[in-house]
Design an enzyme around this catalytic site. Structure first.
Site, PDB file in Angstrom:
ATOM      1  N   LYS A 184       0.853  -1.198   0.000  1.00  0.00           N
ATOM      2  CA  LYS A 184       0.000   0.000   0.000  1.00  0.00           C
ATOM      3  C   LYS A 184       0.889   1.248   0.000  1.00  0.00           C
ATOM      4  O   LYS A 184       0.957   1.999   0.988  1.00  0.00           O
ATOM      5  CB  LYS A 184      -0.949  -0.049   1.208  1.00  0.00           C
ATOM      6  CG  LYS A 184      -2.295   0.554   0.917  1.00  0.00           C
ATOM      7  CD  LYS A 184      -3.340   0.039   1.876  1.00  0.00           C
ATOM      8  CE  LYS A 184      -4.574   0.901   1.905  1.00  0.00           C
ATOM      9  NZ  LYS A 184      -5.247   1.089   0.632  1.00  0.00           N
ATOM     10  N   GLU A 220      -7.306  -5.381 -10.503  1.00  0.00           N
ATOM     11  CA  GLU A 220      -8.189  -4.781  -9.506  1.00  0.00           C
ATOM     12  C   GLU A 220      -8.553  -3.378  -9.960  1.00  0.00           C
ATOM     13  O   GLU A 220      -8.265  -3.001 -11.102  1.00  0.00           O
ATOM     14  CB  GLU A 220      -7.521  -4.786  -8.127  1.00  0.00           C
ATOM     15  CG  GLU A 220      -6.212  -4.029  -8.040  1.00  0.00           C
ATOM     16  CD  GLU A 220      -5.648  -3.968  -6.621  1.00  0.00           C
ATOM     17  OE1 GLU A 220      -6.427  -3.980  -5.665  1.00  0.00           O
ATOM     18  OE2 GLU A 220      -4.424  -3.890  -6.494  1.00  0.00           O
TER      19      GLU A 220
HETATM   20  N1  PLP Z   1      -6.953  -2.739  -3.523  1.00  0.00           N
HETATM   21  C1  PLP Z   1      -6.525  -1.483  -3.395  1.00  0.00           C
HETATM   22  C2  PLP Z   1      -5.711  -0.904  -4.495  1.00  0.00           C
HETATM   23  C3  PLP Z   1      -6.847  -0.736  -2.250  1.00  0.00           C
HETATM   24  O1  PLP Z   1      -6.440   0.518  -2.107  1.00  0.00           O
HETATM   25  C4  PLP Z   1      -7.632  -1.334  -1.244  1.00  0.00           C
HETATM   26  C5  PLP Z   1      -7.972  -0.609  -0.032  1.00  0.00           C
HETATM   27  O2  PLP Z   1      -7.368  -0.714   0.972  1.00  0.00           O
HETATM   28  C6  PLP Z   1      -8.057  -2.651  -1.426  1.00  0.00           C
HETATM   29  C7  PLP Z   1      -7.704  -3.327  -2.575  1.00  0.00           C
HETATM   30  C8  PLP Z   1      -8.883  -3.341  -0.393  1.00  0.00           C
HETATM   31  O3  PLP Z   1      -8.105  -3.713   0.707  1.00  0.00           O
HETATM   32  P1  PLP Z   1      -8.753  -3.863   2.144  1.00  0.00           P
HETATM   33  O4  PLP Z   1      -9.887  -4.797   2.013  1.00  0.00           O
HETATM   34  O5  PLP Z   1      -7.657  -4.423   2.980  1.00  0.00           O
HETATM   35  O6  PLP Z   1      -9.177  -2.502   2.562  1.00  0.00           O
HETATM   36  C1  COI Z   2      -9.361   1.627   1.738  1.00  0.00           C
HETATM   37  O1  COI Z   2     -10.303   0.969   1.310  1.00  0.00           O
HETATM   38  O2  COI Z   2      -9.108   1.729   2.930  1.00  0.00           O
HETATM   39  C2  COI Z   2      -8.463   2.327   0.838  1.00  0.00           C
HETATM   40  O3  COI Z   2      -7.392   2.662   1.235  1.00  0.00           O
HETATM   41  C3  COI Z   2      -8.892   2.624  -0.516  1.00  0.00           C
HETATM   42  C4  COI Z   2      -8.912   4.053  -0.838  1.00  0.00           C
HETATM   43  C5  COI Z   2      -9.376   4.122  -2.257  1.00  0.00           C
HETATM   44  C6  COI Z   2      -9.779   4.892   0.031  1.00  0.00           C
END
Ligand code: PLP
Ligand code: COI
Length: 341
Positions: A184, A220
């Protein structure tokens, strides 16, 4: 505790300053003891590593008010582990995951008045982040870092709430095959800004990114992973080493298997097979599960059987079960819910 007077049902997904934030500094090769502060500003060198070479990563999770009035978060330990992974890859000192969870708890507790009430549809978004703060001019990692957490109350990420989205297959790549797509890093999101503005200008809600090496496989979107449902109700999610390992997606696969008795599969998904799926959803902390009704691939419409009016039936079951677990209506698997107060 008195809640703040906010229009919880209509707050949208934006930044709203809350009372307290957490700050810890890394100096002299070690993390100092961190703590809460009311100061929402940061002063740093004009040459700070984050400003010159984008040395920064972040996390995102949420705090919820449960049906019985507790404040909880969802699997913060996994965000702590993922942030450690992001830090290692960006040559930043990892903020230990145990301290991460403790810092999340302290920050949410200090902003409890901003945790939206049960049933409002809003939640408290928690944003941990870290950046190189000392001066860097040759291309190398900074020597000093700052870890921070702020919180902000949010509503649905996509305007229109549960209305199915329309995506377009992007001509841009989000991440390189052996790059930073699996962590991230702030730079992944900087990379996606031009593409998302172009998609919005063309009338789409989000981009579907393909694998950059062959441009034949589904990766994604800019901020969420994909889930697909086949006509015989199997839940499928793309496998790739250049997508973010979503905590929501991992949780939904468990929900699908253990709570709903569905078959699940993590495998490569070809763009060409999307037309065969019955349902599509975007999953993530911000997106929760947002249904997708249509994906446009250069003028060719790929329409899902669930349509443009409502969530598909399996997506809805997944959504109801996951949010039921998060809001305390459904018993959670061991270790998923961290009670704050
Ligand atoms: N993919 C991306 C590029 C993201 O920014 C996020 C958000 O955090 C996700 C997937 C989903 O991840 P999570 O379910 O851990 O929030
Ligand atoms: C999240 O889902 O927490 C993210 O970081 C995604 C962002 C597009 C807000």
């Amino acid at each position: 505790m008195e809640k703040k007077e906010l229009d919880w049902e209509n707050i949208g997904f934006g930044y709203r300053k809350t009372d307290m934030r957490y700050v810890a500094n890394y100096r002299g090769g070690a993390w100092e003891e961190g703590g809460l502060t009311a100061d929402d500003t940061i002063t740093m060198s004009e040459c700070a590593g984050v400003l010159q070479y984008a040395q920064t990563c972040f996390e995102g999770l949420k705090a919820y008010t449960t049906e019985d009035g507790r404040i909880v978060t969802f699997r913060p330990d996994l965000n702590g582990v993922r942030m450690e992974d992001s830090c290692r890859y960006l040559q930043m000192p990892a903020f230990p995951k145990e301290r991460f969870v403790e810092a999340v708890i302290q920050t949410v507790r200090a902003n409890a008045a901003y945790v939206p009430p049960y049933g409002s549809g809003a939640t408290l978004y928690i944003r941990p982040y870290m950046f190189g703060i000392s001066p860097v001019i040759g291309v190398k990692p900074a020597e000093e870092y700052q870890f921070r957490i702020f919180t902000t109350p949010v509503g649905p990420y996509f305007k229109g709430g549960a209305k199915p989205l329309t995506l377009c297959v992007s001509d841009f790549d989000r991440a390189a095959p052996h790059g930073t797509g699996h962590i991230k890093a702030g730079l992944n999101y900087a990379m996606s800004l031009h593409a998302i503005v172009a998609a919005h200008e063309a009338g789409y809600d989000e981009n579907l990114y393909l694998d950059p090496a062959t441009r034949t496989k589904v990766e994604e979107t800019g901020g969420a992973n994909f889930l697909f449902v086949t006509k015989d109700k199997k839940v499928i999610t793309p496998k790739s080493s250049s997508i973010l390992p979503s905590i929501t997606r991992r949780s939904l696969l468990t929900v699908a298997k253990d709570y709903l008795g569905l078959e699940v599969e993590e495998r490569e998904v070809l763009l060409e097979e999307l037309k065969d799926f019955a349902e599509c959803g975007l999953c993530g902390t911000a997106a929760v599960i947002s249904p997708v009704g249509k994906i446009v691939d250069h003028g060719r419409d790929i329409c899902f059987a669930s349509g443009m009016q409502e969530m598909g039936p399996v997506t809805k079951q997944l959504y109801e079960t996951l949010t039921g677990i998060q809001m305390g209506r459904i018993e959670a698997p061991e270790g998923w819910i961290q009670v704050i107060e």
